[in-house]
Enzyme design. Structure first.
Site, PDB file in Angstrom:
ATOM      1  N   ASP A  83       0.843  -1.198   0.000  1.00 48.00           N
ATOM      2  CA  ASP A  83       0.000   0.000   0.000  1.00 48.00           C
ATOM      3  C   ASP A  83       0.886   1.259   0.000  1.00 48.00           C
ATOM      4  OD1 ASP A  83      -2.445   1.369   0.199  1.00 48.00           O
ATOM      5  OD2 ASP A  83      -2.401   1.363   2.398  1.00 48.00           O
TER       6      ASP A  83
ATOM      7  N   GLY B 159      -8.076   8.361   7.073  1.00 48.77           N
ATOM      8  CA  GLY B 159      -8.296   8.686   8.477  1.00 48.77           C
ATOM      9  C   GLY B 159      -9.767   8.771   8.873  1.00 48.77           C
TER      10      GLY B 159
HETATM   11  P1  13P Z   1      -9.027   4.731   5.468  1.00 49.02           P
HETATM   12  O1  13P Z   1      -8.214   5.647   6.299  1.00 49.02           O
HETATM   13  O2  13P Z   1     -10.331   5.366   5.074  1.00 49.02           O
HETATM   14  O3  13P Z   1      -9.265   3.412   6.105  1.00 49.02           O
HETATM   15  O4  13P Z   1      -8.243   4.481   4.096  1.00 49.02           O
HETATM   16  C1  13P Z   1      -7.343   3.423   3.968  1.00 49.02           C
HETATM   17  C2  13P Z   1      -6.518   3.502   2.723  1.00 49.02           C
HETATM   18  O5  13P Z   1      -6.821   4.169   1.760  1.00 49.02           O
HETATM   19  C3  13P Z   1      -5.297   2.671   2.706  1.00 49.02           C
HETATM   20  O6  13P Z   1      -4.554   2.865   1.540  1.00 49.02           O
HETATM   21  O1  G3H Z   2      -3.045   5.050   3.425  1.00 45.87           O
HETATM   22  C1  G3H Z   2      -2.647   4.875   4.556  1.00 45.87           C
HETATM   23  C2  G3H Z   2      -2.994   3.625   5.262  1.00 45.87           C
HETATM   24  O2  G3H Z   2      -4.115   3.816   6.059  1.00 45.87           O
HETATM   25  C3  G3H Z   2      -1.813   3.094   6.012  1.00 45.87           C
HETATM   26  O3  G3H Z   2      -1.576   3.786   7.183  1.00 45.87           O
HETATM   27  O4  G3H Z   2       0.878   4.173   7.028  1.00 45.87           O
HETATM   28  O5  G3H Z   2      -0.290   4.376   9.214  1.00 45.87           O
HETATM   29  O6  G3H Z   2       0.036   2.138   8.160  1.00 45.87           O
HETATM   30  P1  G3H Z   2      -0.150   3.616   7.936  1.00 45.87           P
HETATM   31 ZN    ZN Z   3      -4.675   4.863   0.773  1.00 45.53          ZN
END
Ligand code: 13P
Ligand code: G3H
Ligand code: ZN
Length: 328
Positions: A93, A189
């Site tokens: 991600d 968030g």
């Molecule tokens: P949320 O903060 O809405 O859960 O989004 C998660 C996300 O886009 C991770 O890449």
């Molecule tokens: O897009 C962000 C995701 O919610 C991942 O969050 O980098 O705190 O693990 P993080």
């Molecule tokens: Zn994201």
């Protein structure tokens, strides 16, 4: 069974969205795998075909460095053995170019996201193209991002820039990326919308029309931030005020407009926070990590079952299995 997101998207396109869930630890992994098999608990029947779903397991850069990325890998490989009926992709991600290469070369990730969306268009294209070439050479698929979501993302606090539909078509053509994350009003968030703001399905529709038929889109920042969980957190000493999320009824509307992957991280964190706060509030003499852990795994599995239902992915596991088997 580990698969690529391409196989999942082909089956889902236009009908439902596959849930893409972030995890950081063992309890989240176990709850996630159980929930996607329709199991709420260890002793549940193995698979409930009405609720079982394919899914995408997301690992952020923060998750990789929380302990050591190899711990998460080991947990996921073990989960694949413990839950052999599961069908899932492992996805990086919000990767940088360097972290994408590390994930591609590891041979473990079936999909990576290169997020160069903070750069000007040409630079985003150049970086994404390089990652696509290296990934495709190893059979790894690539998600890229164009436009900018608001909210907190890793260590960047972003300002919103919605995806331009014409640019989206050009970006996909020039980069060869396999799916595109679009900025359509959501943000990462627990504080997504102010006033009457909401998901810009009108922009999404324009983007879909400009892209090749069947091209998979991705919606980030898609937690629904349920009031029920926020209230439970606050009742147990938390202070989350003015939160808001994506209405769950928008998931299927977005899926019909080409969104095949819906990213959910914050909701899982809210479930975690509520359960741990409540447990130690209600059992002040307890200090066993397994006490909240057991409750969390069950509640998180239940939440995943619910989420897959609103995404339309619940009940699709067997159909996906047959679809994949036919393609081989
Ligand atoms: P949320 O903060 O809405 O859960 O989004 C998660 C996300 O886009 C991770 O890449
Ligand atoms: O897009 C962000 C995701 O919610 C991942 O969050 O980098 O705190 O693990 P993080
Ligand atoms: Zn994201």
């Amino acid at each position: 069974m580990l698969v690529t997101t391409t196989e999942l998207f082909r089956h889902a396109y236009g009908k439902y969205a596959v849930g893409a869930y972030n995890i950081n630890n063992l309890e989240q992994a176990v709850g996630l795998f159980r929930g996607n098999l329709g199991k709420r608990d260890k002793n549940d029947e193995p698979v409930d075909p009405k609720t079982a779903a394919p899914f995408i397991l997301q690992i952020s850069r923060g998750a990789r460095s929380y302990t050591d990325k190899r711990f998460l890998e080991a947990i996921i490989r073990t989960a694949d053995e413990v839950f052999p009926d599961s069908i899932f992709a492992v996805h990086l991600d919000h990767g940088t170019e360097e972290v994408c290469y590390d994930a591609i070369d590891s041979g473990f990730y079936t999909s990576v996201m290169i997020d160069a969306s903070e750069h000007p268009f040409e630079e985003n294209v150049a970086i994404t193209r390089r990652v696509v070439e290296r990934a495709h050479a190893k059979g790894v698929v690539v998600e890229a991002e164009l436009g900018q979501l608001g909210g907190v993302e890793e260590d960047v606090v972003g300002s919103v820039r919605l995806t331009d539909p014409d640019q989206a078509a050009e970006f996909v053509k020039q980069t060869g990326c396999d799916s595109l994350a679009v900025a359509i009003g959501t943000s990462h968030g627990a504080y997504k919308f102010a006033g009457s703001q909401g998901v810009r399905l009108d922009v999404l529709e324009k983007i879909q029309k400009k892209l090749p038929k069947g091209y998979p889109l991705v919606m980030h920042g898609s937690s629904s931030v349920p009031a029920e969980w926020v209230q439970r957190i606050n009742a147990a000493g938390g202070q989350i005020k003015g939160s808001s999320g994506v209405p769950e009824e928008d998931y299927l509307k977005a899926a019909k407009l080409g969104v095949c992957k819906i990213n959910i991280d914050t909701d899982g964190r809210l479930v975690w926070c509520a359960i741990y706060r409540e447990t130690f509030r209600d059992k002040p003499a307890d200090f066993d990590p397994r006490t909240p852990g057991k409750v969390f795994m069950k509640e998180y599995a239940s939440y995943i079952i619910h989420k897959n239902q609103v995404l339309g992915a619940a009940g699709q596991l067997d159909a996906v299995r047959q679809f994949i088997a036919k393609k081989k």
